[in-house]
Design a protein around this motif. Structure first.
Motif, short mmCIF file in Angstrom:
data_model
loop_
_atom_site.label_atom_id
_atom_site.label_comp_id
_atom_site.label_asym_id
_atom_site.label_seq_id
_atom_site.Cartn_x
_atom_site.Cartn_y
_atom_site.Cartn_z
N GLN A 108 0.83 -1.20 0.00
CA GLN A 108 0.00 0.00 0.00
C GLN A 108 0.87 1.25 0.00
OE1 GLN A 108 -2.32 0.28 3.60
NE2 GLN A 108 -0.65 -0.44 4.89
N HIS A 109 2.08 1.14 0.50
CA HIS A 109 3.05 2.23 0.44
C HIS A 109 4.16 1.82 -0.50
CE1 HIS A 109 1.42 2.96 4.69
NE2 HIS A 109 0.87 3.85 3.88
N THR A 131 -3.71 -4.79 -2.51
CA THR A 131 -2.75 -4.00 -1.75
C THR A 131 -2.62 -4.55 -0.34
OG1 THR A 131 -4.45 -2.40 -1.15
CG2 THR A 131 -3.11 -1.91 -3.09
N ASP A 133 -0.10 -4.48 3.55
CA ASP A 133 0.96 -3.95 4.39
C ASP A 133 2.14 -4.89 4.23
OD1 ASP A 133 2.73 -3.21 6.35
OD2 ASP A 133 1.30 -3.33 8.01
N SER A 151 -5.59 -6.19 2.16
CA SER A 151 -6.28 -5.02 2.70
C SER A 151 -7.16 -4.34 1.67
CB SER A 151 -5.24 -4.01 3.23
OG SER A 151 -4.43 -3.55 2.17
N ASP A 152 -7.11 -4.78 0.42
CA ASP A 152 -7.91 -4.16 -0.64
C ASP A 152 -9.12 -5.02 -0.93
OD1 ASP A 152 -9.01 -2.98 -2.83
OD2 ASP A 152 -7.21 -3.06 -4.09
N PRO A 368 -0.76 8.16 -1.01
CA PRO A 368 -1.81 7.49 -0.24
C PRO A 368 -2.17 8.27 1.02
CG PRO A 368 -0.14 5.91 -0.93
CD PRO A 368 0.39 7.27 -1.27
N SER A 370 -2.91 7.14 3.78
CA SER A 370 -2.36 6.52 4.97
C SER A 370 -1.00 7.12 5.35
CB SER A 370 -2.22 5.00 4.76
OG SER A 370 -1.52 4.72 3.57
#
Length: 398
Positions: A108-109, A131, A133, A151-152, A368, A370
């Motif tokens: 995600q990052h 996506t 972590d 997480s997606d 993002p 986040s």
């Protein structure tokens, strides 16, 4: 022109010597010490071209060879690397390895360009993205198996195994550290390829191919070239079929580099070890001093014993890199004020050059949500450490 023998592959040279010695011309009387720049769009040839013939400048250029040889030696690849016109061009080529209708597991990052390009491909229906972590090993393993979409929630059929795992470690800009070897094994068990973006670490700090990655990606623009004056990308692999496919993508899509830019990148590569040694040491010093600073809410740096990625970094990295992030007390406005009031640090995007850069990442529209609004990414250069600290601490004090 043939290249000098690959001495490092036999274990004779350390990486900080390879950056200087690899890709040199043959030792012949009156031969140049440095490879020349070849400015030609086409090459002599008759009859049916044989594999490896240059033929045309979109397929090959003698100026690329020394850089591609040097990078492959540094990454421990069995085949010459491939240089591209930009880091994003290399990203595009790597993503082309995901089959039509396939599934990509991605942090995600990540580098913003990688996230945006993957999202565009997914929106066009070419593949779906899960996506994750990347520091949550169990979550990534589940996403790879297909037992969980990660997480997606909108990533399509969550029961299918993935086709590719994309790794950044440390991630941009959150500096999360992935268990590369564990995740690579899980990806291969699921039948997925592993692409590792090694831009932040460089092969002097991390060697993803040795940890199980199939393809290593670089934005050459950053540390490898090191002087904020070229835009290039590169991919390295030891798999002949993957390299052939990546080379075909480069040739057909025209994502080729200019000879002069690649020559500059090779010249920059020669000082990589010195630059990393200096900037990495300063990054660690700054991270220690920023801990507990009244104007700083959090410090992100894998070299700090209290950092979530510290143990993994010790295991798989040769050092901790030259990027650190801080979260400034007072929110986005305070973070912007720090970036505006430094005098030695340069408020600019990108990273990995000889000069120190500072940027509030959420100023970029595609970052993002986040990523904290008050996060400043610091790319530490090679200036005097005390001068950098004085400038940064003065800006924080305001």
């Amino acid at each position: 022109m043939s290249q000098a023998p690959n001495l490092h592959s036999a274990g004779n040279l350390s990486p900080d010597t390879v950056v200087v010695s690899a890709g040199r011309p043959p030792r012949e009387p009156d031969a140049p010490v440095n490879p020349p720049i070849v400015l030609s769009s086409t090459f002599h040839g008759t009859g049916t071209p044989a594999p490896g013939d240059r033929v045309y400048g979109r397929f090959s250029n003698p100026t690329w060879d020394p850089f591609e040889t040097a990078l492959s030696e540094l990454e421990g690849a069995a085949l010459p690397a491939l240089v591209f016109s930009s880091g994003l061009a290399a990203v595009s080529a790597a993503l082309s390895l995901v089959p039509a209708g396939g599934i990509l597991v991605m942090p995600q990052h990540s580098y913003q360009g990688s996230l945006l390009l993957a999202a565009e491909e997914a929106a066009n229906g070419r593949f779906t993205v899960r996506t994750v972590d990347i520091a949550d090993t169990e979550q990534v393993q589940a996403a790879l198996r297909g037992s969980d979409a990660g997480s997606d929630a909108g990533s399509g059929d969550g029961t299918r195994p993935a086709d590719m795992l994309w790794i950044e470690s440390p991630t941009n800009p959150m500096l999360e550290v992935a268990e590369i070897d564990v995740l690579a094994r899980a990806a291969h068990d699921a039948g997925a390829l592993v692409v590792a973006d090694n831009t932040f670490s460089t092969p002097l700090v991390t060697r993803p191919l040795e940890l199980g990655a199939d393809v290593v990606l670089h934005s050459v623009t950053k540390y490898l070239a090191g002087h904020s004056d070229v835009i290039l990308g590169a991919l390295a692999t030891s798999d002949e079929d993957l390299r052939r496919r990546l080379h075909n993508h480069r040739s057909l899509h025209g994502a080729i580099a200019g000879p002069f830019e690649v020559w500059l990148a090779l010249r920059g590569l020669r000082t990589l070890a010195l630059r990393i040694e200096r900037s990495q040491a300063t990054a660690g010093l700054l991270a220690d001093r920023l801990l507990g600073h009244p104007a700083v809410e959090a410090v992100r740096y894998p070299g700090l014993p209290g950092d979530a990625g510290y143990e993994r970094a010790v295991k798989q990295m040769n050092g901790f890199g030259s990027i650190l992030c801080i979260e400034v007390a007072g929110g986005a406005e305070a973070a912007e004020a720090v970036a505006a009031h430094v005098r030695l640090w340069l408020p600019a995007t990108s990273l990995g050059g000889v000069e120190s850069l500072i940027e509030r990442r959420r100023r970029q529209p595609g970052e993002p949500h986040s990523v904290p609004e008050n996060l400043l990414r610091l790319s530490v250069g090679i200036e005097n450490a005390e001068d950098l600290w004085s400038d940064l601490s003065s800006a924080l004090a305001r």
